[in-house]
Design an enzyme around this catalytic site. Structure first.
Site, PDB file in Angstrom:
ATOM      1  N   LYS A   1      -6.889 -20.216   7.637  1.00  0.00           N
ATOM      2  CA  LYS A   1      -7.169 -21.562   8.160  1.00  0.00           C
ATOM      3  C   LYS A   1      -8.590 -21.993   7.832  1.00  0.00           C
ATOM      4  O   LYS A   1      -8.843 -23.182   7.596  1.00  0.00           O
ATOM      5  CB  LYS A   1      -6.911 -21.623   9.667  1.00  0.00           C
ATOM      6  CG  LYS A   1      -5.425 -21.582   9.962  1.00  0.00           C
ATOM      7  CD  LYS A   1      -5.088 -22.066  11.350  1.00  0.00           C
ATOM      8  CE  LYS A   1      -3.586 -22.294  11.430  1.00  0.00           C
ATOM      9  NZ  LYS A   1      -3.130 -22.614  12.784  1.00  0.00           N
TER      10      LYS A   1
ATOM     11  N   GLY B   1      -5.261  -2.513   8.889  1.00  0.00           N
ATOM     12  CA  GLY B   1      -4.863  -1.357   9.674  1.00  0.00           C
ATOM     13  C   GLY B   1      -4.642  -1.631  11.147  1.00  0.00           C
ATOM     14  O   GLY B   1      -4.552  -0.711  11.941  1.00  0.00           O
TER      15      GLY B   1
ATOM     16  N   LYS C   1      -7.950   0.810  -4.970  1.00  0.00           N
ATOM     17  CA  LYS C   1      -9.163   0.291  -4.335  1.00  0.00           C
ATOM     18  C   LYS C   1     -10.387   1.075  -4.769  1.00  0.00           C
ATOM     19  O   LYS C   1     -10.329   2.299  -4.911  1.00  0.00           O
ATOM     20  CB  LYS C   1      -9.046   0.403  -2.805  1.00  0.00           C
ATOM     21  CG  LYS C   1      -8.084  -0.590  -2.175  1.00  0.00           C
ATOM     22  CD  LYS C   1      -8.137  -0.433  -0.660  1.00  0.00           C
ATOM     23  CE  LYS C   1      -6.988  -1.123   0.053  1.00  0.00           C
ATOM     24  NZ  LYS C   1      -6.966  -2.565  -0.044  1.00  0.00           N
TER      25      LYS C   1
ATOM     26  N   ASP D   1       0.850  -1.198   0.000  1.00  0.00           N
ATOM     27  CA  ASP D   1       0.000   0.000   0.000  1.00  0.00           C
ATOM     28  C   ASP D   1       0.882   1.244   0.000  1.00  0.00           C
ATOM     29  O   ASP D   1       1.806   1.342   0.808  1.00  0.00           O
ATOM     30  CB  ASP D   1      -0.868   0.038   1.273  1.00  0.00           C
ATOM     31  CG  ASP D   1      -2.094  -0.850   1.140  1.00  0.00           C
ATOM     32  OD1 ASP D   1      -2.242  -1.512   0.104  1.00  0.00           O
ATOM     33  OD2 ASP D   1      -2.911  -0.872   2.090  1.00  0.00           O
TER      34      ASP D   1
ATOM     35  N   SER E   1      -0.666  -1.065   6.066  1.00  0.00           N
ATOM     36  CA  SER E   1      -0.057  -0.060   6.928  1.00  0.00           C
ATOM     37  C   SER E   1       1.307  -0.516   7.449  1.00  0.00           C
ATOM     38  O   SER E   1       2.115   0.299   7.869  1.00  0.00           O
ATOM     39  CB  SER E   1      -0.985   0.225   8.110  1.00  0.00           C
ATOM     40  OG  SER E   1      -2.319   0.305   7.660  1.00  0.00           O
TER      41      SER E   1
END
Lengths: 331, 203
Positions: free
Chosen positions: A197, A185, A113, A56, A270
């Site tokens: 999983k 974030g 996005k 990002d 982030s």
């Protein structure tokens, strides 16, 4: 007619359709040669990301750091997920100019996005030439019932999912790539682990019962997807598209863990630019993602960063249910 | 025979699958292994450099300390097949269509010059049928593909296509034991190039 002949017939039919698509594109004088945006071209593109890291970024400077560190792609955002969480309000697509500036400054693929269900933001992103569109729960959803019909776009889409049925619903809407949702974030990898999983449990069950038609039909019905898609996944024993891990990955060890759990690569949001050592951290996460199966290399990667520089992170338990991003757009 | 597929980043699994299929078709026995460090290099009869991001694969080859050894082995005749990013890494001259000059680690072993992202962005990625010398017509998938714009020395082109802004450009070149392809036979499932590669190894 035997099954083998039927397949031959279907293949000729497919060739005919590809032929028609090529003629259509020639007539429309599209910018491309042959046929663009076919399923094979859209699903083939993310396979080039395998064992890679998509980072990002918010500006060309960060994009440059990402490219130099060895990212396979960047994701342009207005605010990093951590800041989206802090600032509140409505989170939307990044500025067109910001995305174009990044596209003109680096050679690797650029993603961006759009809001869940926001068809027009996706049209804009395709028009300016973004390589991959993330229909993302990190932004505020524009439609809480439906996602975008992604089949009609020439640009591939990636969607988040928390479990296999959710992933299959996105694929049946035309997603060319899947990622775990995790909890963006937070710098906390726990949710991404949980989601990966959940994928694996269902994949194992489907693979072991691939000849149990009744079970597969029930699974398809409860997942609200077609039996054919469920059967395909059961036969493959994996998703039929590339599956990345995302949401909370902050260290090289986090990245290696996700690949070990079966992810084809990682998105780091982030984690890099909210740390105080972004250059070294970006490079280290790339190394750990590529060489995850070699403990020596993972140690080398982990040595490149310091826990003192990592982003602080948020414990998921301290978040209120309405603050969770992962529950958005799971219909 | 033991064929290695550089497995640091990119679509190496598709290459492994297709190599096994091509071996079966040719009736050749052998193994196909992913290569991530120097340990197995000397025991390979051929190496495939897959599609992916050339900047990333180049940096990871360097970080794994394979650059010099790989360059030397390929120059001395180790059969090598590079697709897309692989072809870029093999080329001696590399430019980018938008950014121009690039500074990225390369193997620089083949007498070809390539332009990265020559056809445009992912939106312009395409598939079509191409004629390959000695093989015939095969389906080729181009993903943010490079174009081979210069060929000199012993290298020669085996296939070309007409591109709107670029004119007639090469998309497949050979030189000695090296094959460089701008497209992805591993994505369209065509074994022709892999069979050609196996023939070179058998020689």
């Amino acid at each position: 007619m035997s099954w083998v002949e039927a397949t031959g017939y279907l293949e000729r039919l497919r060739d005919l359709f590809y032929g028609l698509a090529e003629i259509r594109d020639t007539i429309k004088r599209e910018r491309c040669i042959g046929s663009c945006g076919t399923v094979r071209v859209k699903i083939g593109f993310p396979t080039m990301f395998r064992n890679g890291v998509i980072m990002d970024v918010t500006n060309p400077e960060q994009a440059g750091i990402a490219e130099d560190a060895g990212a396979v792609g960047v994701m342009v955002l207005d605010k990093l997920p951590y800041d989206v969480r802090k600032s509140g309000g409505v989170a939307r697509m990044a500025d067109v100019k910001a995305i174009e500036d990044v596209m003109n400054s680096i050679t690797i693929p650029v993603s961006a996005k759009c809001r869940i269900g926001h068809y027009m933001e996706a049209v804009i992103l395709e028009e300016i030439g973004v390589d991959l569109i993330d229909e993302s729960e990190v932004l505020t959803p524009a439609d809480d019932q439906h996602h975008i019909n992604k089949w009609i776009f020439k640009v591939p889409f990636v969607n988040g999912a928390r479990d296999l049925p959710e992933a299959l619903r996105r694929i049946s809407e035309g997603a060319s790539m899947i990622r775990t949702k995790g909890e963006a974030g937070t710098g906390n990898v726990a949710e991404a682990v949980r989601h990966m999983k959940a994928f694996n449990n269902d994949l194992r069950t489907l693979a072991s019962r691939r000849d149990d038609e009744e079970f597969l039909r029930d699974y398809a019905r409860s997942s609200k997807v077609s039996y054919e898609l469920v059967k395909l996944v059961a036969d493959l024993g994996r998703l039929p598209v590339i599956n990345f891990a995302a949401g909370g990955i902050a260290t090289p060890a986090d990245a290696a863990l996700m690949i070990w759990l079966g992810a084809d690569g990682v998105f780091v949001g982030s984690g890099i630019f909210k740390s105080s050592d972004p250059r070294a951290r970006a490079e280290a996460i790339v190394l750990a993602t590529s060489r995850w199966d070699d403990p020596e290399a993972v140690v080398e990667a982990q040595r490149m960063v310091s826990e003192k520089s990592a982003m602080q992170g948020i414990d998921i338990k301290s978040l209120k249910p309405e603050e969770l991003l992962q529950v958005r757009g799971s219909a | 025979m033991r064929i290695g597929v550089l497995g640091l980043q990119g679509d190496y699994e598709e290459h492994i699958y297709l190599l096994k299929k091509a071996m079966g078709k040719k009736g050749v026995s052998g193994e196909v292994i992913p290569v991530k460090d120097r340990s197995v290099l000397r025991r390979l009869s051929g190496i495939v450099i897959p599609g992916g991001e050339s900047t990333v694969i180049g940096r990871l080859i360097e970080r794994s300390g394979m650059t010099e050894e790989l360059r030397e082995m390929i120059s001395q005749g180790l059969p090598t097949l590079g697709t897309c990013a692989g072809a870029i890494l093999m080329a001696k001259r590399v430019r980018d269509r938008v950014v121009g000059e690039v500074t990225q680690p390369l193997l620089s072993v083949m007498s070809i010059g390539v332009v990265r992202n020559a056809f445009g962005r992912q939106r312009e990625s395409f598939e079509t049928e191409v004629d390959v010398e000695g093989v015939g017509r095969i389906r080729a998938v181009f993903i943010r593909a490079p174009a081979i714009v210069e060929i000199w020395g012993n290298a020669r082109s085996l296939s070309s296509i007409e591109a709107p802004d670029l004119g007639r450009i090469s998309i497949l070149a050979v030189e000695g034991n090296m094959i460089a392809s701008a497209f992805h036979p591993e994505i369209s499932g065509e074994t022709a190039l892999h069979e050609m590669f196996i023939d070179i190894i058998k020689k």
